[in-house]
Scaffold this active site. Structure first.
Site, PDB file in Angstrom:
ATOM      1  N   PHE A  25       0.824  -1.207   0.000  1.00  0.00           N
ATOM      2  CA  PHE A  25       0.000   0.000   0.000  1.00  0.00           C
ATOM      3  C   PHE A  25       0.858   1.256   0.000  1.00  0.00           C
ATOM      4  O   PHE A  25       1.792   1.373   0.799  1.00  0.00           O
ATOM      5  CB  PHE A  25      -0.900   0.012   1.236  1.00  0.00           C
ATOM      6  CG  PHE A  25      -1.990  -1.005   1.194  1.00  0.00           C
ATOM      7  CD1 PHE A  25      -1.712  -2.351   1.421  1.00  0.00           C
ATOM      8  CD2 PHE A  25      -3.300  -0.624   0.895  1.00  0.00           C
ATOM      9  CE1 PHE A  25      -2.726  -3.304   1.360  1.00  0.00           C
ATOM     10  CE2 PHE A  25      -4.308  -1.570   0.834  1.00  0.00           C
ATOM     11  CZ  PHE A  25      -4.031  -2.903   1.064  1.00  0.00           C
ATOM     12  N   ASP A  32       4.964  -4.176   3.791  1.00  0.00           N
ATOM     13  CA  ASP A  32       4.926  -2.721   3.909  1.00  0.00           C
ATOM     14  C   ASP A  32       5.775  -2.084   2.807  1.00  0.00           C
ATOM     15  O   ASP A  32       6.846  -2.588   2.479  1.00  0.00           O
ATOM     16  CB  ASP A  32       5.491  -2.284   5.266  1.00  0.00           C
ATOM     17  CG  ASP A  32       4.439  -2.305   6.359  1.00  0.00           C
ATOM     18  OD1 ASP A  32       4.759  -1.865   7.481  1.00  0.00           O
ATOM     19  OD2 ASP A  32       3.307  -2.767   6.104  1.00  0.00           O
ATOM     20  N   ILE A  33       5.309  -0.953   2.307  1.00  0.00           N
ATOM     21  CA  ILE A  33       6.020  -0.324   1.184  1.00  0.00           C
ATOM     22  C   ILE A  33       7.300   0.388   1.605  1.00  0.00           C
ATOM     23  O   ILE A  33       8.204   0.585   0.796  1.00  0.00           O
ATOM     24  CB  ILE A  33       5.109   0.651   0.429  1.00  0.00           C
ATOM     25  CG1 ILE A  33       5.759   1.015  -0.912  1.00  0.00           C
ATOM     26  CG2 ILE A  33       4.820   1.895   1.261  1.00  0.00           C
ATOM     27  CD1 ILE A  33       4.884   0.811  -2.095  1.00  0.00           C
ATOM     28  N   GLU A  70      -1.700  -5.036  13.686  1.00  0.00           N
ATOM     29  CA  GLU A  70      -0.648  -5.971  14.125  1.00  0.00           C
ATOM     30  C   GLU A  70      -1.103  -6.752  15.354  1.00  0.00           C
ATOM     31  O   GLU A  70      -0.781  -7.941  15.503  1.00  0.00           O
ATOM     32  CB  GLU A  70       0.639  -5.202  14.428  1.00  0.00           C
ATOM     33  CG  GLU A  70       1.853  -6.086  14.607  1.00  0.00           C
ATOM     34  CD  GLU A  70       3.135  -5.270  14.622  1.00  0.00           C
ATOM     35  OE1 GLU A  70       3.755  -5.130  13.559  1.00  0.00           O
ATOM     36  OE2 GLU A  70       3.512  -4.757  15.706  1.00  0.00           O
ATOM     37  N   ASP A 105      13.001  -3.525  11.541  1.00  0.00           N
ATOM     38  CA  ASP A 105      12.410  -2.205  11.695  1.00  0.00           C
ATOM     39  C   ASP A 105      13.497  -1.151  11.845  1.00  0.00           C
ATOM     40  O   ASP A 105      14.293  -1.207  12.773  1.00  0.00           O
ATOM     41  CB  ASP A 105      11.494  -2.212  12.926  1.00  0.00           C
ATOM     42  CG  ASP A 105      10.537  -1.029  12.902  1.00  0.00           C
ATOM     43  OD1 ASP A 105       9.432  -1.181  13.442  1.00  0.00           O
ATOM     44  OD2 ASP A 105      10.895   0.020  12.328  1.00  0.00           O
TER      45      ASP A 105
END
Lengths: 273, 249
Positions: free
Chosen positions: B41, B131-132, B223, B246
């Site tokens: 997304f 995740d983009i 999440e 992350d």
């Protein structure tokens, strides 16, 4: 947790050892599925004498709490003892013909299992294990063993370099595995998986066995050689440690914490006659 | 690898570098003629990440195998021409944005399940939501392909005081009782067979909606719901934090 042994193959199939799994978690995942697990075992000629102990020990240790169908293939139905089974567990005698040599008897198992799946067991079981009859269960054998295609590491070769695996080494055989190739040496006494998968690979093995026959050759360890060839190109999705296929004549090494299924000591010459 | 856990107690492999042979796995994957999809997304300012994500994914994600990229964005005009690897395909799909990023995040579950039903189930065998705002620096290959796959959050391996953790308030559908839980999974990278991802996203969004009706929002949003789902529907394979680290850490 086991750090002394390999617990995952390079193709990410788990290798099942005591200490790698939690039975409660597995039971809570598998019990609700209402599965039926089949077992095939061949009791030909004098091998019928092993049926009683095999079944009694299976009743104590094999897939407790699950529905189980035992398919005992025999040329001698009258000599099969009547064993008391737990509820949800059935016993079926499958009459088959006896071949002249023990090697032939052993190799024809693939064909017999395959035929029986097609005719009968595919409708009756979800998973199928094909076990040798001259064995006894000593400890739990549970849902940790269930998988699409399941093979077991032969107890004589789990600690030995690949060059010493007794693969068929003659290139004229359909079971040929060249030097330098091979993942494990799997035992022919234990294999299984989803009934559909067992159907497929017993068919393939039977075909390679017949191919060898047409070429006048018999593989070094009969169908075990063909099984090893097959599992090299079509890797099992789960591998059982030698806890699940032990040989009582061997001293127990430190890696083996628990013996679950093991050979009955016998006079090979006498019983194969 | 003896320094890390490579198998869960329910016998799901945990994928770390050094535990697998990609050649063997590639051979198995190719035998089965599979197609894998990636859902990502890029909403509002996140269009900024599209180029980096797409160029590194084309290079490193399942390189050599057909991958369908499904890029959901509220701003299709911002997408400049993206160079795709010859075996890959790109589908740009327009979505609405929301004012709150938390709502954007949580609506992903709904969007994914609806599109699986209407489109993806006919186009791919396996589907991964990523995740983009990530860039791949190393190959991510077919070792990730399995029925239901979760990635262990790198947060699990830090000792920061305010570590991410499960939702514990029982009013939330995402609540996990104290003392329970196997791993903390990241919502930034999960997937599996298209059927399993459908069930997962549907269940998670249902939890999100029920919470909304009860006036509560889970601590870590979608999440938290993902973690609840994966506790009671154990993944068949786990990816180590090598697969999603992350940047905040």
């Amino acid at each position: 947790r086991r750090q002394d042994v390999l617990t995952v193959t390079p193709w990410l199939a788990p290798i099942i050892w005591e200490g790698t799994f939690n039975s409660e978690i597995l039971d809570s995942a598998y019990r609700p599925l209402n599965l039926t697990v089949g077992v095939t075992a061949f009791a030909i000629g004098k091998y019928t004498r092993f049926v009683g102990r095999f079944l009694e020990s299976a009743e104590k240790h094999f897939m407790k709490g699950y529905r189980v169908n035992y398919y005992i293939f025999t040329d001698n139905p009258e000599t099969i003892p009547d064993v008391q089974l737990q509820p949800g567990r059935r016993f079926v005698i499958v009459p088959i013909k006896k071949y002249p040599s023990w090697q032939e008897i052993s190799m024809r198992r693939m064909e017999a299992i395959n035929k029986h799946i097609a005719e009968t067991s595919h409708q009756e079981v979800d998973y199928l294990f094909c076990l040798d009859i001259d064995m006894v269960f000593y400890n739990a054998w549970g849902p940790e063993t269930l998988g699409d295609i399941v093979a077991a590491i032969h107890p004589g070769y789990f600690n030995v370099p690949r060059s010493q695996f007794p693969y068929e080494r003659r290139s004229s055989s359909a079971a040929y595995i060249p030097d330098g190739e091979g993942d494990f040496y799997y035992g022919g006494a234990v294999f299984g998986g989803l009934v559909k998968k067992v159907y497929e690979f017993t068919k393939t093995c039977h075909m390679t066995i017949l191919t060898d026959k047409a070429n006048g050759i018999m593989a070094a360890w009969q169908e075990e050689s063909h099984l090893n060839r097959h599992f090299l190109s079509h890797k099992p999705s789960k591998v059982l440690s030698p806890e699940y296929l032990w040989d009582d004549r061997k001293p127990k090494p430190p890696e083996i914490h628990l013996i679950r299924f093991s050979t009955v000591d016998k006079n090979y010459k006498e019983v194969r006659d | 690898r003896q320094d890390v856990l490579v198998l869960t107690p329910w016998l799901a492999p945990i994928v770390w570098e050094g535990t697998f042979n990609r050649d063997i796995l590639n051979a198995q994957y190719m035998q089965k003629n599979l197609v894998t999809g990636v859902v990502t997304f890029a909403v509002k300012k996140y269009w900024f990440f599209i180029e980096g994500f797409m160029s590194s994914s084309n290079k490193y994600f399942l390189a050599g195998h057909q991958v369908n990229f499904y890029l959901f964005t509220d701003n299709p005009e911002q997408i400049s021409h993206l160079q795709m690897a010859p075996e890959n395909r790109l589908f740009v799909i327009h979505v609405q944005n929301h004012s709150r990023w938390q709502d954007i995040s949580m609506s992903r579950m709904d969007i994914i399940s609806r599109y699986i039903r209407s489109q993806f189930q006919y186009e791919v065998d396996y589907l991964y939501s990523i995740d983009i705002d990530v860039q791949l620096f190393e190959h991510i290959g077919v070792e990730i392909i399995d029925t239901l796959v979760g990635t262990i959050s790198s947060w699990q391996y830090t000792t920061r005081r305010e570590s991410k953790s499960y939702e514990t308030r029982t009013e939330s559908q995402a609540a996990i009782p104290k003392g329970e839980g196997d791993f903390y999974y990241t919502a930034s990278f999960y997937g599996g067979s298209v059927a399993e991802v459908y069930k997962l996203t549907k269940a998670c969004f249902k939890g999100v909606m029920e919470d909304r009706e009860n006036g509560i929002e889970a601590r870590w949003h979608d999440e938290s719901h993902l973690n609840k789902y994966l506790l009671y529907h154990k993944p068949t394979r786990l990816l180590s934090p090598e697969y999603y680290w992350d940047e905040e850490l």
